[in-house]
Design a protein around this motif. Structure first.
Motif, mmCIF file in Angstrom:
data_model
loop_
_atom_site.group_PDB
_atom_site.id
_atom_site.type_symbol
_atom_site.label_atom_id
_atom_site.label_comp_id
_atom_site.label_asym_id
_atom_site.label_seq_id
_atom_site.Cartn_x
_atom_site.Cartn_y
_atom_site.Cartn_z
ATOM 1 N N LEU A 61 -20.877 -70.680 1.749
ATOM 2 C CA LEU A 61 -20.597 -69.257 2.483
ATOM 3 C C LEU A 61 -21.988 -69.040 3.065
ATOM 4 C CD1 LEU A 61 -18.165 -67.319 2.346
ATOM 5 C CD2 LEU A 61 -19.209 -66.282 0.196
ATOM 6 N N GLY A 62 -22.920 -69.178 2.306
ATOM 7 C CA GLY A 62 -24.219 -68.767 2.794
ATOM 8 C C GLY A 62 -24.604 -69.448 4.291
ATOM 9 N N ILE A 63 -24.080 -70.543 4.486
ATOM 10 C CA ILE A 63 -24.339 -71.159 5.774
ATOM 11 C C ILE A 63 -23.380 -70.557 6.816
ATOM 12 C CG2 ILE A 63 -23.947 -73.432 7.046
ATOM 13 C CD1 ILE A 63 -24.953 -74.853 4.339
ATOM 14 N N ALA A 64 -22.267 -70.224 6.298
ATOM 15 C CA ALA A 64 -21.225 -69.547 7.316
ATOM 16 C C ALA A 64 -21.509 -68.181 7.825
ATOM 17 C CB ALA A 64 -19.806 -69.576 6.731
ATOM 18 N N VAL A 65 -22.485 -67.545 6.969
ATOM 19 C CA VAL A 65 -22.668 -66.110 7.409
ATOM 20 C C VAL A 65 -23.704 -65.834 8.342
ATOM 21 C CG1 VAL A 65 -23.752 -63.950 6.429
ATOM 22 C CG2 VAL A 65 -22.200 -65.114 5.151
ATOM 23 N N PRO A 66 -23.444 -65.064 9.592
ATOM 24 C CA PRO A 66 -24.263 -64.825 10.520
ATOM 25 C C PRO A 66 -25.542 -63.806 9.893
ATOM 26 C CG PRO A 66 -22.085 -64.070 11.096
ATOM 27 C CD PRO A 66 -22.143 -64.555 9.842
ATOM 28 N N ASN A 67 -26.699 -64.334 10.074
ATOM 29 C CA ASN A 67 -27.709 -63.519 9.446
ATOM 30 C C ASN A 67 -27.872 -62.040 9.821
ATOM 31 O OD1 ASN A 67 -29.053 -64.053 11.709
ATOM 32 N ND2 ASN A 67 -30.345 -65.722 10.750
ATOM 33 N N PHE A 68 -27.597 -61.766 11.306
ATOM 34 C CA PHE A 68 -27.662 -60.496 11.687
ATOM 35 C C PHE A 68 -26.667 -59.678 11.017
ATOM 36 C CE2 PHE A 68 -24.192 -60.339 14.811
ATOM 37 C CZ PHE A 68 -23.914 -61.736 15.298
ATOM 38 N N TRP A 69 -25.404 -60.188 10.833
ATOM 39 C CA TRP A 69 -24.182 -59.459 10.097
ATOM 40 C C TRP A 69 -24.682 -59.373 8.732
ATOM 41 C CZ3 TRP A 69 -20.450 -61.059 6.387
ATOM 42 C CH2 TRP A 69 -19.250 -60.153 6.247
ATOM 43 N N PHE A 70 -25.202 -60.275 7.842
ATOM 44 C CA PHE A 70 -25.503 -60.181 6.764
ATOM 45 C C PHE A 70 -26.566 -59.116 6.554
ATOM 46 C CE2 PHE A 70 -27.583 -61.589 2.545
ATOM 47 C CZ PHE A 70 -26.604 -61.466 1.787
ATOM 48 N N ALA A 71 -27.360 -58.991 7.615
ATOM 49 C CA ALA A 71 -28.604 -57.885 7.665
ATOM 50 C C ALA A 71 -27.730 -56.659 7.527
ATOM 51 C CB ALA A 71 -29.407 -58.125 8.910
ATOM 52 N N MET A 72 -26.673 -56.665 8.568
ATOM 53 C CA MET A 72 -25.989 -55.152 8.512
ATOM 54 C C MET A 72 -25.409 -54.812 7.252
ATOM 55 S SD MET A 72 -23.743 -55.326 11.845
ATOM 56 C CE MET A 72 -24.582 -55.340 13.346
ATOM 57 N N ILE A 73 -24.795 -55.806 6.352
ATOM 58 C CA ILE A 73 -23.886 -55.671 5.043
ATOM 59 C C ILE A 73 -25.314 -55.162 4.111
ATOM 60 C CG2 ILE A 73 -22.785 -56.491 3.369
ATOM 61 C CD1 ILE A 73 -21.297 -56.337 5.754
ATOM 62 N N LEU A 74 -26.368 -55.702 4.217
ATOM 63 C CA LEU A 74 -27.559 -55.255 3.221
ATOM 64 C C LEU A 74 -27.772 -54.057 3.412
ATOM 65 C CD1 LEU A 74 -30.031 -58.535 3.373
ATOM 66 C CD2 LEU A 74 -28.529 -57.923 1.504
ATOM 67 N N VAL A 75 -27.874 -53.449 4.695
ATOM 68 C CA VAL A 75 -28.285 -52.083 4.942
ATOM 69 C C VAL A 75 -27.366 -51.301 4.498
ATOM 70 C CG1 VAL A 75 -28.421 -50.266 7.046
ATOM 71 C CG2 VAL A 75 -29.607 -52.780 7.105
ATOM 72 N N LEU A 76 -25.764 -51.699 4.635
ATOM 73 C CA LEU A 76 -24.952 -50.835 4.009
ATOM 74 C C LEU A 76 -24.891 -50.633 2.541
ATOM 75 C CD1 LEU A 76 -21.311 -51.842 5.634
ATOM 76 C CD2 LEU A 76 -22.383 -49.638 5.195
ATOM 77 N N ILE A 77 -25.487 -51.750 1.718
ATOM 78 C CA ILE A 77 -25.575 -51.677 0.290
ATOM 79 C C ILE A 77 -26.674 -51.025 -0.048
ATOM 80 C CG2 ILE A 77 -25.487 -53.246 -1.984
ATOM 81 C CD1 ILE A 77 -23.824 -54.998 -0.393
ATOM 82 N N PHE A 78 -27.943 -51.691 0.377
ATOM 83 C CA PHE A 78 -28.926 -51.165 -0.334
ATOM 84 C C PHE A 78 -29.581 -50.092 0.447
ATOM 85 C CE2 PHE A 78 -28.542 -55.766 -1.562
ATOM 86 C CZ PHE A 78 -28.609 -55.691 -2.936
ATOM 87 N N ALA A 79 -29.572 -49.742 1.588
ATOM 88 C CA ALA A 79 -30.076 -48.577 2.056
ATOM 89 C C ALA A 79 -28.962 -47.323 2.241
ATOM 90 C CB ALA A 79 -30.557 -49.179 3.689
#
Lengths: 314, 273
Positions: free
Chosen positions: A138-156
């Motif tokens: 799963l980690g390999i399939a995730v585009p990092n800029f999208w994962f970054a947006m999800i992190l912003v959604l959750i943690f910010a």
């Protein structure tokens, strides 16, 4: 050993020269007249000539190339057409964000991948191994800029633990600077850590099947000592090479991730350079990126030979 | 009948689903994607728009379907460039092993490796402006050394085989041997590598389009959709989540397919199971 390093140094210089030729050709030769290109369609011939003189773009290509390369060796990367300041200044300013970000992500990558890969190897074939391997897929399939947006959604946005973007700068303290780079670094590290954990696992599994591991166990060493003192060291050799390669992906990834978090790094500089047709900035930043990649791989090669005596004789 | 591993089946199912969606989108989408309908902007998922609409009132499901076309199209051509240019180089380097030619090709390979596809795209875009074509070119150039290296490595060991010696004794030249005896034995390997590069191509296209170096509006692309969604992430997180999920699912499917194929096509691993 000295001979090996000398040969590697020579090939480092050749690679850098070849890379600089390619970059120079694409940026300064293909557009025809770079000054006219930067000014756009409506520029008068006088303005073009003035800019040519100002940026040192008049003169034949060969002289310009040598001036560019010699300038870079002295730390002179030319003057930005839009900012009207030395490119070296701009780049140094931005490197304060991009380089720590890539290194932070590299450290996180190793910190995640080593234990995870080790556990998967030790638990090979068990449910935990399958779980870890599934997660890394799963980690390999995730585009990092999208994962970054999800992190912003959750943690910010959700939890409010981090700010959603921006950079506080290092003068407010290292911790505050690191805090603003934490989410971007995690986003960058996830993909590379997944790749590295898989490599760590397979390398360790292969090493654990070697005869000398059986010997180590047979002479009564604990599983822990066998693993750490005998298996891990040898398993790390391929892992180190991959880490070297990953640095270039992290640096390139940092350029994209900076966009998500509005970080004032090299990425911002280069994208502004592209939209404003500031070829001098683009040329220099690309050269610095390529230089970083070639240099890191050179260092990995040399470190490799230093760690593994078998490679020295070749 | 061989027993197919589950990883291969899941990967194949996911990998087929997306091209099917893309093919359907050529003929039909729930709503047209070219039409902007401001009165229907940012609608939540409902009866007429299953996944809701974006800030221009375009149907999200339709955008995702057409975006699949873009992703697959860019990735396929980029893999094609890598295969068509890289494989012959690899074959030639393996034949001329240790010759100056081999050395030049391998050094050239190392050199291109120093230019990640993002950097190639930056260079091309700075001079020619952003376009889908440039994204394809950048990813394609990055693929060339990958295929050259894989081909060379495998072809080198094939050249040591007895049947190659037999072919040489029979008077076949290096080009014929490469094409008739070496290449057919590399098909499995190249297929697996192509699957991997295809999934990397999809990620690269999304990244390039996200930063504006790839597909340009109004052509729908998953990367562009994410870029548009970024400013709306606080109010409409759905717009950022869904295109990302599409990318993850497709790339995951392709990776599972690639791994599954590799295990399945490698007889040594198959017998061990």
């Amino acid at each position: 050993m000295t001979r090996l390093i000398l040969t590697k140094c020579l090939s480092l210089i050749v690679s850098l020269l070849a890379a600089s030729l390619i970059i120079f050709f694409v940026v300064e030769i293909i557009p025809g007249d770079p000054a006219a290109f930067m000014l756009g369609l409506n520029a008068s011939p006088e303005t073009i000539t003035a800019l040519q003189q100002q940026l040192g773009l008049n003169g034949d290509p060969l002289t310009r190339y040598f001036e560019w390369v010699l300038g870079m060796l002295r730390g002179d990367f030319g003057t930005s057409y839009t900012y009207r300041v030395p490119v070296a200044e701009l780049v140094l300013d931005r490197l304060e964000v991009s380089l720590p970000l890539a290194l932070y992500a590299l450290v996180l990558t190793a910190l995640i991948a080593f234990p995870v890969g080790m556990l998967a190897a030790v638990w090979r074939g068990r449910v935990a191994d399958y779980g870890i391997m599934g997660l890394t897929q799963l980690g390999i399939a995730v585009p990092n800029f999208w994962f970054a947006m999800i992190l912003v959604l959750i943690f910010a946005v959700g939890l409010g633990w981090f700010s959603a973007g921006g950079f506080t700068g290092w003068d407010q303290g290292i911790l505050s600077g690191l805090k603003s780079l934490t989410l971007p670094a995690i986003a960058l590290a996830v993909t590379q850590a997944s790749i590295l954990a898989r490599i760590m696992r397979s390398s360790l599994i292969e090493t654990l099947g070697q005869d000398y591991i059986r010997t180590a166990r047979a002479k009564g060493l604990s599983e822990r000592t066998t693993l750490i003192r005998h298996a891990l060291r040898n398993a790390l050799i391929p892992v180190m090479t991959i880490i070297g390669l990953q640095f270039s992906f992290l640096l390139a990834g940092a350029i994209i991730i900076e966009n998500v978090f509005f970080l004032p790094g090299l990425g911002r500089l280069i994208f502004q350079g592209i939209t404003q047709r500031d070829l001098i900035v683009v040329e220099s930043v690309v050269m610095i990126l390529v230089f970083a990649v070639i240099l890191v791989n050179f260092l990995v090669d040399v470190a490799y030979a230093a760690i593994d005596p078998r490679l020295r004789t070749r | 009948m061989k027993h197919l591993p589950i990883q291969l089946l899941v990967g194949a199912a996911l990998s087929i689903a997306f091209p099917v969606a893309a093919a359907i989108s050529f003929l039909w989408t729930p709503h047209p994607v070219e039409v902007l309908d401001i009165s229907a902007r940012l609608l939540s998922p409902g009866k007429s728009h299953i996944l809701g609409t974006d800030h221009f009132g375009r149907d999200l499901l339709s955008m995702l379907m057409v975006g699949t076309q873009t992703s697959i199209g860019v990735a396929i051509v980029a893999v094609g460039i890598g295969l068509l240019v890289g494989t012959p180089f690899g074959l030639a380097a393996a034949w001329g092993h240790h010759s100056a030619f081999d050395e030049v090709i391998m050094r050239g390979n190392d050199l291109v490796f120093a230019f990640p596809s993002l950097v190639i795209a930056i260079l091309i875009t700075a001079v020619f402006g952003p376009s889908a074509f440039n994204a394809i070119l950048a990813i394609g150039i990055f693929n060339i050394p990958v295929f050259a290296r894989v081909t060379r490595g495998a072809a080198l060991s094939l050249w040591q085989q007895d049947y190659i010696l037999a072919a040489r004794v029979a008077g076949k030249g290096p080009v014929r041997i490469s094409l008739e005896h070496i290449l057919p034995n590399l098909v499995n390997l190249l297929l697996v590598q192509a699957t991997i590069q295809f999934s990397l191509g999809i990620l690269a296209e999304a990244g390039l389009s996200y930063v504006g170096l790839g597909v340009q509006p109004p052509t729908p692309s998953w990367g562009r959709m994410l870029a548009d969604a970024q400013t709306l992430i606080y109010t409409h997180p759905r717009l950022a989540i869904l295109p990302g999920l599409a990318i993850v699912t497709m790339v995951l499917g392709l990776n599972l397919l690639g791994d599954g194929l590799r295990d399945f096509l490698d007889p040594r691993i198959r017998h061990r199971r």
